[in-house]
Motif scaffolding. Sequence first.
Motif, short mmCIF file in Angstrom:
data_model
loop_
_atom_site.label_atom_id
_atom_site.label_comp_id
_atom_site.label_asym_id
_atom_site.label_seq_id
_atom_site.Cartn_x
_atom_site.Cartn_y
_atom_site.Cartn_z
N ALA A 292 0.82 -1.21 0.00
CA ALA A 292 0.00 0.00 0.00
C ALA A 292 0.86 1.26 0.00
N ILE A 293 1.86 1.30 0.85
CA ILE A 293 2.73 2.48 0.95
C ILE A 293 3.49 2.68 -0.35
N ALA A 294 3.99 1.59 -0.93
CA ALA A 294 4.73 1.71 -2.20
C ALA A 294 3.84 2.22 -3.32
N LEU A 295 2.59 1.76 -3.38
CA LEU A 295 1.67 2.22 -4.42
C LEU A 295 1.34 3.70 -4.24
N LEU A 296 1.12 4.12 -2.99
CA LEU A 296 0.84 5.54 -2.74
C LEU A 296 2.04 6.41 -3.12
N ALA A 297 3.23 5.95 -2.77
CA ALA A 297 4.45 6.72 -3.07
C ALA A 297 4.69 6.81 -4.58
N SER A 298 4.26 5.79 -5.32
CA SER A 298 4.50 5.76 -6.77
C SER A 298 3.55 6.68 -7.53
N GLY A 299 2.46 7.10 -6.88
CA GLY A 299 1.46 7.90 -7.56
C GLY A 299 0.44 7.09 -8.33
N ALA A 300 0.51 5.77 -8.21
CA ALA A 300 -0.41 4.90 -8.96
C ALA A 300 -1.83 4.96 -8.43
N ILE A 301 -1.99 5.35 -7.17
CA ILE A 301 -3.31 5.40 -6.53
C ILE A 301 -3.82 6.83 -6.56
N LYS A 302 -5.01 7.01 -7.11
CA LYS A 302 -5.54 8.36 -7.33
C LYS A 302 -6.59 8.79 -6.32
N TYR A 303 -7.23 7.84 -5.62
CA TYR A 303 -8.40 8.24 -4.85
C TYR A 303 -8.12 9.08 -3.61
N PRO A 304 -6.86 9.19 -3.10
CA PRO A 304 -6.64 10.15 -2.01
C PRO A 304 -6.98 11.59 -2.35
N ARG A 305 -7.12 11.90 -3.64
CA ARG A 305 -7.46 13.28 -3.97
C ARG A 305 -8.90 13.63 -3.58
N VAL A 306 -9.68 12.64 -3.13
CA VAL A 306 -11.04 12.94 -2.64
C VAL A 306 -11.00 13.56 -1.25
N ALA A 307 -9.83 13.60 -0.62
CA ALA A 307 -9.75 14.01 0.78
C ALA A 307 -10.19 15.46 0.99
N THR A 308 -11.01 15.66 2.01
CA THR A 308 -11.34 16.99 2.51
C THR A 308 -10.65 17.15 3.85
N ARG A 309 -9.73 18.12 3.95
CA ARG A 309 -8.96 18.33 5.17
C ARG A 309 -9.78 19.17 6.17
N ILE A 310 -9.85 18.68 7.41
CA ILE A 310 -10.67 19.33 8.43
C ILE A 310 -9.85 19.44 9.72
N PRO A 311 -9.73 20.64 10.31
CA PRO A 311 -9.05 20.77 11.61
C PRO A 311 -9.76 19.92 12.65
N ILE A 312 -9.01 19.09 13.35
CA ILE A 312 -9.62 18.09 14.21
C ILE A 312 -10.50 18.69 15.30
N TRP A 313 -10.07 19.80 15.92
CA TRP A 313 -10.84 20.32 17.05
C TRP A 313 -12.08 21.07 16.59
N ASP A 314 -12.24 21.25 15.28
CA ASP A 314 -13.45 21.86 14.73
C ASP A 314 -14.33 20.83 14.02
N SER A 315 -14.09 19.55 14.28
CA SER A 315 -14.70 18.51 13.45
C SER A 315 -16.01 17.94 13.98
N LEU A 316 -16.46 18.35 15.16
CA LEU A 316 -17.68 17.75 15.71
C LEU A 316 -18.87 17.87 14.76
N PRO A 317 -19.08 19.03 14.13
CA PRO A 317 -20.21 19.11 13.18
C PRO A 317 -20.05 18.20 11.97
N VAL A 318 -18.81 17.88 11.61
CA VAL A 318 -18.57 17.01 10.46
C VAL A 318 -19.06 15.60 10.76
N PHE A 319 -18.80 15.11 11.97
CA PHE A 319 -19.29 13.79 12.35
C PHE A 319 -20.81 13.76 12.33
N ALA A 320 -21.44 14.81 12.84
CA ALA A 320 -22.90 14.88 12.82
C ALA A 320 -23.42 14.90 11.38
#
Length: 337
Positions: A292-320
Amino acid sequence: MKALVLDAPEQLKVGDWPAPRCGPGDVVIRPIAAGICAGDMQHYAGRNPYTKYPLICGHEVCGTVVEAGADVSRFKCSDLVVIEPVVGCGHCYSCRHGNPNCCMNFCLIGLHRPGGYADLCVAPEQNVHAVPAGLDPVTASFAEPLTIGIQACRRGSVAAGDYCLILGAGPIGLAILEIAKLRGARVVITDLNEERLAFARELGAETLKSGDTLLPTVLEQTCNAGADIVVDATGSPRAIESTIDLVAPGARVVIVGLVKKGIGVTLPGLDFTRKEVNILGSRNSVNCFPEAIALLASGAIKYPRVATRIPIWDSLPVFAKLHENPAALHKAVLMLD
């Protein structure tokens, strides 16, 4: 230390938790990025059969080493690492036979041990993997869900030319999609949510809408045979029950989705022999992190670009929000730095 503490279903708070102690063989990590998984949301909703409250969730973790035990030889402070969350006992039947993911004394960081939604997290050295230079923490945090896809494809023996049907286009379904594509399979994925299907198409999959037309369409596409592999990534009993019709005779069904405790799944008994179907469970992963780590490092895996970055201490509404609508975000990643 500061942590997201889940006291009971839908009772998440920013609170205090005892800081972890570093044993001789342990590594203490300061998380940087920690993904929100469907499993974490099941803890939040009270639907996971293994949950005991209170707990600190978070098992998709990338962070830096802040302390290494006296017996630790592979890591030092400031190393960037990811955590493999399954900790086997090493003594039971499953562990002795090389399957710690099925450990009879199963322990998961983020469930049985405090996870990565906190200032600090501790893991045994054997459960820690180095992140190669150039791989950013958010992308590296996808290593754990990617291993679920690798394990599922290994269990199903996905190979070039196979017609691989994936039920569910959530984060785990997308991980399975990417691995199956890399193995050369024809990947068809199904979901009710058109936005999820649209992204699956961007990753190179064919898509079908879930519903009454699914079975006749799959049969039409496979010359009336059925799929070589059907992988359930929904945990829906109805979806799992449909796999026996969707799969070809002598072919493979892989169940990845987690069904709520006490809920049964009914399959037509005659088809076990009539179709000689191989039905395989897939739980977490075994020896999949290096790939898994080697594939991510190679750039072969594209789906991490779906990530939405959220500050952890502001995340309670996100869970809801995700509790009300699991498809509100493709993938949320909590940021601690």
